[in-house]
Write a protein that holds these residues in place. Sequence first.
Motif, PDB file in Angstrom:
ATOM      1  N   ALA A 260       0.826  -1.209   0.000  1.00 12.15           N
ATOM      2  CA  ALA A 260       0.000   0.000   0.000  1.00 12.15           C
ATOM      3  C   ALA A 260       0.858   1.255   0.000  1.00 12.15           C
ATOM      4  O   ALA A 260       0.546   2.240  -0.677  1.00 12.15           O
ATOM      5  N   GLY A 263       1.880   2.137  -3.322  1.00  8.97           N
ATOM      6  CA  GLY A 263       0.808   2.353  -4.274  1.00  8.97           C
ATOM      7  C   GLY A 263       0.485   1.148  -5.140  1.00  8.97           C
ATOM      8  O   GLY A 263      -0.161   1.286  -6.184  1.00  8.97           O
ATOM      9  N   THR A 266      -4.790  -0.673  -3.508  1.00 11.03           N
ATOM     10  CA  THR A 266      -5.629   0.370  -2.937  1.00 11.03           C
ATOM     11  C   THR A 266      -6.071  -0.054  -1.539  1.00 11.03           C
ATOM     12  O   THR A 266      -5.961  -1.234  -1.181  1.00 11.03           O
ATOM     13  N   GLN A 269      -8.173  -3.039  -1.471  1.00 12.73           N
ATOM     14  CA  GLN A 269      -7.495  -4.289  -1.829  1.00 12.73           C
ATOM     15  C   GLN A 269      -6.591  -4.785  -0.713  1.00 12.73           C
ATOM     16  O   GLN A 269      -5.984  -5.848  -0.838  1.00 12.73           O
TER      17      GLN A 269
END
Length: 402
Positions: A260, A263, A266, A269
């Motif tokens: 995360a 990036g 998300t 997710q």
Amino acid sequence: MSEHHLTNYFMIKTLALLSLNLGIALGFNQQAPIRLTAEPTANTRSDRGTTIYNEEASLGFDEQLWGKSGDKLAMVKSIDNSLRYLDTPAAIKAYQNYAVQGISRDRVRRSLVRFRQLVNTSRSAGELQAAVKKEFVFYQSIGKDNKGTVKFTGYYEPIYQASRQQTAEFKYPLYKLPANFSSWKDPQPERLMLEGADGLQGSKSSLAGNEIFWMRDRFEAILVQIQGSAEFNLTDGTKTTVGFAGGTNFAYSSIGKELAKDGKVTPSQLTLPGIIRYFQDNPQELDVYIPRYKRFIFMKETFNGQPMGSINVPVTADRSIATDKSMMPPGALALVYTELPYASGSSIQQKLVSRYVLDQDTGSAITGPGRVDYFMGKGKVAGDRAGVTGGPGQLYYLLLKS
């Protein structure tokens, strides 16, 4: 059993005693607030930011104990496991100098004995709830914010395929604890040094010769280490189990949070299914992110044994939790109030629940009064549930009034 990391720092600085009958918090932490409430809260906040309330799910209303699929027998068995622990020298030592006034091994034991009687004699969730409110006092964890907010996660025992021999297909090893591990000096080696970026350092690794099983999926091998136990269907047609044997002294770090941060996934997710899908779609990224999990876990074969908690008793699906045992009373009866996922056909649905549990485990990621890991059981459904558990709630401990 999630990863174990035990210390000797007691709960006096991080647990507020909440007397629900008197409606006040008697804090051993000087900053503990006085709460002018005569009843336990029945509210919690979901990740969607909305306050949820359910009359039947108020504290102590545990409908899962009853009905055709009720788990009363499992609850009783889990209580018996804690009672067995409380008779051990380890329990005597753990409670000998317990720093919170009113919490003792004898009181915890008597509370479990009485609660066991109530579970067996109560005819409904409401009857048990009424008896508990009459006879027991509630101790509430102050949580991560001194307001009782606790973050819940889930763990489970996975079932995977494995081999006792290395093959072209089964090439990712699990290691036993090295014989000289107790003499390893600081700084201990990071994961990257022990197994290489791709996990296939083999004979070049300082762990060579300590392999006990090989797996064909590298991320599954990591999940075995993180969950702390697994059942294996072996290539020779037999079955066995493995459990936690020890680990290096690095703190737990989340592979998902690393993804995360970069990036790669998300927030929506950032669940176990989402992370698994990411690595299935991007297998080359395993070599980048797994080495960031510096802590290395060693396993041992447990020969079809049950997953064990840190107090050396089996953990029970939906009835065992892991907390920071340097703060929370080991083996004690507890109550969790939060949203938990349950299988509904082919889907998983969140349900606000009040569940009686036994505090029987710990984990290196479970630190402070604001963290609870909830044991979901064994297999795929348990894994699916554990993978999407991550909401707020409250944690209470139940002790007889006298």
